[in-house]
Structures are given as C-alpha cells and as structure tokens.
Design an enzyme around this catalytic site. Structure first.
Site, PDB file in Angstrom:
ATOM      1  CB  SER A 223      31.476  42.058  37.760  1.00 14.20           C
ATOM      2  OG  SER A 223      32.113  40.518  37.933  1.00 14.20           O
TER       3      SER A 223
ATOM      4  CE  LYS B  29      34.973  40.382  36.110  1.00 16.40           C
ATOM      5  NZ  LYS B  29      33.873  39.527  36.668  1.00 16.40           N
TER       6      LYS B  29
ATOM      7  CB  SER C  38      30.019  38.111  37.062  1.00 15.38           C
ATOM      8  OG  SER C  38      29.630  38.811  38.206  1.00 15.38           O
TER       9      SER C  38
END
Length: 481
Positions: free
Chosen positions: A158, A83, A182
C-alpha cells in the site's frame, strides 16, 4: 542542478546543506519541481504542502547560518514524502477511505514527528490502497498511482505512492508501512530501497488504520529510499518505544558499516515451492549471490518446505490477531454488506474498490475452523524457529519479493495471492530489506529481498549497501532521470 540534487541520498544532501554548499531551499525547490513534472502522470503525491515546505527550508537555512554544524539535526533541510495513512499535522489522513474524505490530522504520528525532529521537511502525502490492504495503490478518494518506468504498470501497495515519487526523484526518502509487503513490493516494483524492520522495533502510533493485538508487531513502519546509505540512519531515528504502541519494544541496533562480509552466511532461496518465480528474477538473485561470494560471503542454496504454506500461515496468524473485521473497518466501525457493495460496484455506484470488497467477502468464508487455524499458526512458529536457527547471528536469506516484475494494472487480481513472498516475513516478525538489481528485459526494475533473523536489521542493510555497490542500486526512470 535539479537533476543532480534529485539523484542524491538524503544523507548527502544533509551534508551539503550543513557545509553550506547548497541551501535547504535549493534542495526543496529542486524536488518540488520534480514532483510538479512527474506527478501529473504518476498521481503519487495526493496532497501537497509546498508553501509550508519552503518556509521550513528557509528556517533550516537560518539555523545553518547561526548554529555549529555539529549541533544540527542529521537530516536538517532535507525534503521527504509521507504515506497518507500516517498523521501529518494539517494534512489529509483518509487511508483511501471515502467516508474519511475531509479528515485532517491534528498532530504528527510518532514516526513523522521523529523524522521532522531530525530535520526532514515533508513535501506532501502519498497515495495508498484502500485501507492499506491491497497491492495496487488505488482508491475512490484519490484514484490510481502509475509506475514511473511504465505507467501501464502497478506501483504496488500500500506504500505505492511513496515508492513511485521516490523512484521518480521527487524525494530522497519517504515513510512507509508494511503488514504484508507494503514497503517491499512497492520498493521492488519501483526500483528503490525499502526496509521492513524487525517486528516491534518501530512504533506505528498515529497511522490509520492501525493494527490490533499481535498484529501490531506484524505491521511495521520503515523507510523507502533511493539510496541505500539512508536506510541505517533513518532506521536509527525511527526505532524505539514511544509509550503509545504497546507492540513496540526496545531492541539494540547494530551498525551496518561494521559488518564483515567475509563472516556472513547467505542462504539463497529461489522460491516457496508453491508459486513459481520468473527466470529473469531467479537469474538476478544468482548474480547477487555471486557478487557477495566474490567478496568473501559464504553462499549456499537453501530450501524451507514450510514456505509452501505461506498463504495459510499468514492468513491464520492475521485472523487470530484481528478483533475488528475488515468489513467493519470499511464501514467506519459498522460492517458494510460486501455482497451489496459488490452489486453497487458492478453498476459504478460503490465507494469501495473491487479488491477491498473482495477482501470483505473472503473474510466471511470459513477457511479456518479453529483446529486448522491452530495447525497453521503452529507451522508458522515452527518455520520461524527453523529460519532463526539457520540464520543465526551471522546469516541472511535472499528471497524473491514477487514472482514477476511489476504487473500491469489489475493483473494482481489474477491470481490474487502472489504477494505471499513478502507477507510471510511479516508474521514471522523478521527484518527484510528490498534491494534493486537493475532493470530487466522490459525496462522494469529487478530486485530481491534480504531477510535476517530478528534484530539483525543491520545485516540486511549491510547487504543492501554492498549490492548497491555491485549493481548500481536505483536506476532513474528514463522519463525523469
């Protein structure tokens, strides 16, 4: 060979590399090819390190040739994704914020360093929502990521870029973070596995933005995987204090493989009493309960009235923990004027997304005076105590991840608070594993989150392993499967 390798777990790929049945270079090249094919549609990988990955794969193969198999790191030569909010040396780390465009990490975040020491090879970094605080992976730096099952749908946020590229077969696993769902929402919307660890189990050092105070235990770092067998080994690699994250604590890790389902209690909670859940998802959860019951687990329906206040509890506890406003994070330390940014957005001149501007506006609304805030924090603590008591050391809770399957782009704004099904688990600091349960009537992933008491990560992962056996787990998207 590309198709075969891009469906296997990281654990299996590592074993094949150690046994010299395949090379790391072959595994890396197969996944690079899948990324090249899928990414123009998905826009999940936002910065690549393909040449470096090839060199690291060649180095891994050289180790395999010269060292005994038993001495090699557990994931030597296996590709992965990271990420973008985590520092990966030499790679961008903007957190989706325009003002950080051009910033590159000088050193690896703790979790990234631990994966690399375990032999994993990052292929690149993946897209996030702006400042990692919304359930659409969209920002003004990289744009919007699309769902591999239907590009008109959200991938969640996210960690949406992570889940999308793992679901498309571009990586067997990746690294995500979760402060309100997330990891779990993207894993759900993209039909893969994701684990939000017990609060404080895995350090979050080296990510941007980082959490403050008590929120360091609400923000958790964990794996997103296409196969459940990777969850336990990856958690073992990631867990443990690093001397930097003061919210991290040493906790014993149980063995998912040692869990006896005949001694497991399963509480099935089909809703929070405030936001109704689609029938297709409730039915999938019931099928999961039925499968577990057939294997000897004691399944019972349950209700927790305190879950009705999930939004207020999460908001109050997050508000109490924060020392820096969201508007200040948007402005890089100096608060942006959210009203001005809204006007700029309306004429296409803002560097920020509408959800980020909306969050900056909402935090100015005095929703909580000190009295009500204390009341909801007290309710949150009471809810945690009740769940802890009911779950005990041998129980898990099956609970929806979101009220519907992956919505179309933009729809999560109307209404904007349906993510509370995952968010409440963060402030309760409980572990939760997201489990795919096949595809629904629209060809979109179904799933459920499995929640446990603090420190019982091994129980939720054990249930994920069993439900994968029963329902097949990840279903490769037709376009790339």
């Amino acid at each position: 060979m590309d198709h075969d390798l891009c469906t296997l777990s990281g654990t299996r790929l590592a074993r094949m590399i150690r046994e010299r049945r395949i090379s790391s270079r072959e595994a890396v090249e197969a996944h690079l090819e899948r990324v090249r094919r899928a990414n123009p549609v998905l826009r999940a990988v936002v910065a690549e390190r393909f040449d470096e990955a090839r060199a690291e794969a060649d180095a891994a193969d050289a180790r395999v040739r010269r060292e005994p198999a038993e001495s090699l790191p557990p994931f030597l030569g296996v590709p992965c994704s990271i990420k973008e909010c985590f520092a990966l040396a030499g790679m961008p780390q903007t957190g989706g914020l325009v003002s950080r465009r051009g910033f590159r990490a000088a050193a690896d975040a703790t979790a990234v360093a631990r994966l690399r020491r375990a032999g994993a090879i990052p292929l690149g970094v993946t897209n996030v929502s702006e400042l990692c605080m919304w359930m659409e992976s969209d920002n003004r730096v990289y744009g919007r990521t699309n769902n591999p099952y239907d590009p008109s749908r959200t991938v969640g946020g996210s960690s949406g870029g992570e889940a999308a590229i793992v679901a498309a077969g571009g990586a067997p696993f990746g690294l995500g973070s979760d402060i309100g769902g997330s990891i779990r929402m993207p894993a759900f919307f993209n039909g893969v596995f994701g684990h939000k660890p017990t609060g404080g189990l895995v350090p979050g050092s080296g990510q941007f933005p980082d959490a403050e105070g008590a929120a360091r235990r609400y923000l958790t770092t964990g794996p997103i995987c296409r196969r459940a067998e990777d969850l336990g080994p990856l958690l073992g690699i990631l867990a443990g204090p690093d001397g930097i994250d003061d919210g991290c604590r040493p906790l014993p890790l149980g063995d998912p493989g040692a869990v006896d389902l005949r001694r497991l209690r399963v509480l099935s909670v089909e809703g929070n009493g405030a936001v109704p859940v689609a029938r297709e998802l409730r039915e999938a959860q019931r099928r999961a309960c039925g499968w577990l019951a057939e294997r000897g687990a004691r399944v019972e329906p349950a209700e927790f009235p305190g879950l009705r206040d999930s939004l207020e509890i999460w908001s109050a506890m997050m508000s109490a923990a924060a020392t820096t406003s969201f508007a200040a994070h948007l402005g890089g330390g100096r608060e942006v004027n959210a009203w001005v940014e809204l006007l700029r957005w309306a004429i296409g001149r803002s560097d920020h997304t509408l959800p980020a501007i909306g969050l900056a506006l909402l935090e100015k609304v005095p929703r909580f005076y000190e009295g009500p805030r204390r009341e909801f924090i007290a309710r949150g603590r009471a809810l945690r105590e009740e769940l802890t008591r009911r779950l005990g050391t041998d129980g898990v809770m099956l609970y929806p991840s979101y009220p519907t399957v992956a919505p179309r782009h933009g729809r999560p704004l109307l209404p904007p608070f349906r993510w509370v099904y995952t968010a409440i688990v963060n402030v309760l600091e409980l572990p939760a594993t997201q489990v795919p349960l096949g595809l629904g009537s629209e060809g979109l992933p179904l799933g459920v989150q499995v929640v446990g008491a603090s420190g019982s990560d091994h129980l939720t992962i054990a249930v994920a392993l069993e439900l994968e056996r029963g329902f097949g787990g990840w279903v490769p998207p037709p376009r790339w499967g």
